[in-house]
Design an enzyme around this catalytic site. Structure first.
Site, PDB file in Angstrom:
ATOM      1  CE  LYS A   1      16.365  -8.491  19.298  1.00 55.42           C
ATOM      2  NZ  LYS A   1      16.006  -7.318  20.091  1.00 55.42           N
TER       3      LYS A   1
ATOM      4  N   GLY B   1       8.261  -5.086  24.501  1.00 56.68           N
ATOM      5  CA  GLY B   1       8.444  -6.175  25.458  1.00 56.68           C
ATOM      6  C   GLY B   1       8.587  -7.539  24.778  1.00 56.68           C
ATOM      7  N   GLY B   2       8.476  -7.544  23.432  1.00 58.02           N
ATOM      8  CA  GLY B   2       8.534  -8.810  22.683  1.00 58.02           C
ATOM      9  C   GLY B   2       9.840  -9.557  22.901  1.00 58.02           C
ATOM     10  CB  THR B   3      13.393  -8.412  22.848  1.00 58.64           C
ATOM     11  OG1 THR B   3      13.289  -7.829  21.559  1.00 58.64           O
ATOM     12  CG2 THR B   3      14.774  -8.996  23.053  1.00 58.64           C
TER      13      THR B   3
ATOM     14  NE  ARG C   1      14.670   1.546  19.074  1.00 61.95           N
ATOM     15  CZ  ARG C   1      13.490   1.259  19.596  1.00 61.95           C
ATOM     16  NH1 ARG C   1      13.186   0.002  19.833  1.00 61.95           N
ATOM     17  NH2 ARG C   1      12.623   2.204  19.887  1.00 61.95           N
ATOM     18  CD  GLN C   2      15.631   3.983  10.019  1.00 64.32           C
ATOM     19  OE1 GLN C   2      15.068   3.039  10.556  1.00 64.32           O
ATOM     20  NE2 GLN C   2      15.950   3.974   8.743  1.00 64.32           N
TER      21      GLN C   2
ATOM     22  CG  HIS D   1      20.327   1.106  19.664  1.00 62.54           C
ATOM     23  ND1 HIS D   1      19.984   0.023  20.457  1.00 62.54           N
ATOM     24  CD2 HIS D   1      20.386   0.646  18.393  1.00 62.54           C
ATOM     25  CE1 HIS D   1      19.837  -1.042  19.685  1.00 62.54           C
ATOM     26  NE2 HIS D   1      20.083  -0.698  18.434  1.00 62.54           N
TER      27      HIS D   1
ATOM     28  CD  GLU E   1       0.638  26.275  15.445  1.00 58.59           C
ATOM     29  OE1 GLU E   1       0.816  27.429  15.879  1.00 58.59           O
ATOM     30  OE2 GLU E   1       0.534  26.020  14.231  1.00 58.59           O
TER      31      GLU E   1
HETATM   32  C1  R5P Z   1      17.157  -3.452  19.764  1.00 60.71           C
HETATM   33  O1  R5P Z   1      18.204  -3.617  19.155  1.00 60.71           O
HETATM   34  C2  R5P Z   1      17.116  -3.014  21.187  1.00 60.71           C
HETATM   35  O2  R5P Z   1      18.344  -3.195  21.819  1.00 60.71           O
HETATM   36  C3  R5P Z   1      16.022  -3.741  21.962  1.00 60.71           C
HETATM   37  O3  R5P Z   1      16.345  -5.118  22.006  1.00 60.71           O
HETATM   38  C4  R5P Z   1      14.678  -3.568  21.315  1.00 60.71           C
HETATM   39  O4  R5P Z   1      14.420  -2.218  21.083  1.00 60.71           O
HETATM   40  C5  R5P Z   1      13.586  -4.158  22.181  1.00 60.71           C
HETATM   41  O5  R5P Z   1      12.377  -4.015  21.517  1.00 60.71           O
HETATM   42  P1  R5P Z   1      11.088  -4.821  21.948  1.00 60.71           P
HETATM   43  O6  R5P Z   1      10.879  -4.616  23.418  1.00 60.71           O
HETATM   44  O7  R5P Z   1       9.982  -4.212  21.116  1.00 60.71           O
HETATM   45  O8  R5P Z   1      11.300  -6.261  21.596  1.00 60.71           O
END
Ligand code: R5P
Length: 285
Positions: A186, A218-220, A92-93, A125, A37
């Site tokens: 995307k 980093g996937g995007t 994002r939510q 966002h 805590e």
């Molecule tokens: C999503 O709409 C955000 O703008 C980013 O594109 C996203 O959060 C990137 O996420 P990640 O790096 O996991 O692909």
């Protein structure tokens, strides 16, 4: 009299901001009990003072810390509290994608509003998130600082958004650099998988910067870099305001053939090459 109170997630940025504004940095005592805590104490008397608390709401323990710092500032007598959340986690939510889901961005906004008079953030966002707060809000953008870094350090021919959501940022960056901009297509499959459609772009032998608000897994960016390299791009630099760099994100970007990784200090990391302190200082002045 304005004082700056640093949360542990945003110490460097708070120090920078205090220096820029020539305002005192108030030390806080942060401890954890054996059961984990959290204990927060502000020893200085804040009676009649305007307290500016800086704390990024990521990861989760920093959110609880923010609530306790706000409460401690109030206990210490602060006249007003401004909460700066450089990176607004859970942004994002922002609606129920499926019935029954918590709208986390809204809940967090409501809770932050309880012990604060004003809220400030950087590159939320979506700007609509700010409507969830029950107190006045302000925001600024890191785009000019990112564009300045790119101009000084990279010879960029084209700025790309990885999706339409980031198009305005790409356009603003390109305008400041004085080059073209475009976007990629995307589709998000799930939290860790995205698809980038092989849209035909004029990237052959060009130096590209891809810009987004957040890099998480980093996937995007990795998928985008690979696609651009396939289409003949010379160098690909990735830039974002909020570098979460979850898990092996950096490795993914490097393996995809990234030339440079740029993030700001809304989340402190070794890739925080750009500071948002000047933009925040301007808002506070
Ligand atoms: C999503 O709409 C955000 O703008 C980013 O594109 C996203 O959060 C990137 O996420 P990640 O790096 O996991 O692909």
């Amino acid at each position: 009299m304005t004082v700056i109170i640093p949360g542990s997630a945003s110490k460097n940025l708070a120090t920078q901001l205090a220096k820029t504004l020539k305002k005192p940095l108030i030390p806080i005592e942060i401890k954890r009990f054996p059961d984990t805590e959290l204990y927060i104490r502000i020893t200085e008397d804040l009676t009649g003072k305007h307290a500016v608390i800086i704390q990024t709401t990521h990861p989760d323990p920093h959110i609880m810390e923010l609530f306790f710092i706000q409460a401690a500032a109030k206990e210490a007598g602060a006249k007003t509290i401004t909460t700066i959340t450089p990176y607004y986690g859970y942004g994002r939510q922002d609606h129920s994608f499926k019935t029954g889901e918590a709208i986390s961005a809204k809940t967090l906004a409501e809770l932050i509003s309880v012990h604060s008079n004003t809220f400030i953030t950087v590159d939320p966002h979506k700007k609509a998130i700010l409507n969830f707060f029950t107190i006045p809000t302000q925001h600024c953008t890191a785009i000019p600082e990112i564009a300045t870094y790119l101009c000084t350090n990279r010879d960029i021919d084209l700025v790309l958004a990885p999706d339409k959501g980031a198009l305005i940022s790409a356009q603003e960056t390109a305008e400041l650099i004085g080059c073209d901009h475009d976007f990629m297509e995307k589709t998000r499959i799930n939290g860790t998988t995205v698809e980038i459609k092989p849209k035909n772009l004029d990237v052959n032998n060009k130096n590209i910067a891809i810009i987004d608000d957040i890099i998480s897994t980093g996937g995007t960016m990795a998928k985008s870099i690979k696609e651009l390299k396939k289409q003949g791009a010379k160098q690909v630099t990735v830039a974002c305001t909020h570098g979460l760099f979850v898990g092996d994100a950096i490795k993914k970007l490097q393996n995809a053939g990234c030339t440079d990784i740029i993030a700001t200090d809304t989340i402190q990391s070794s890739y925080s090459k750009v500071s948002v302190a000047p933009s925040l200082a301007k808002l506070l002045k």
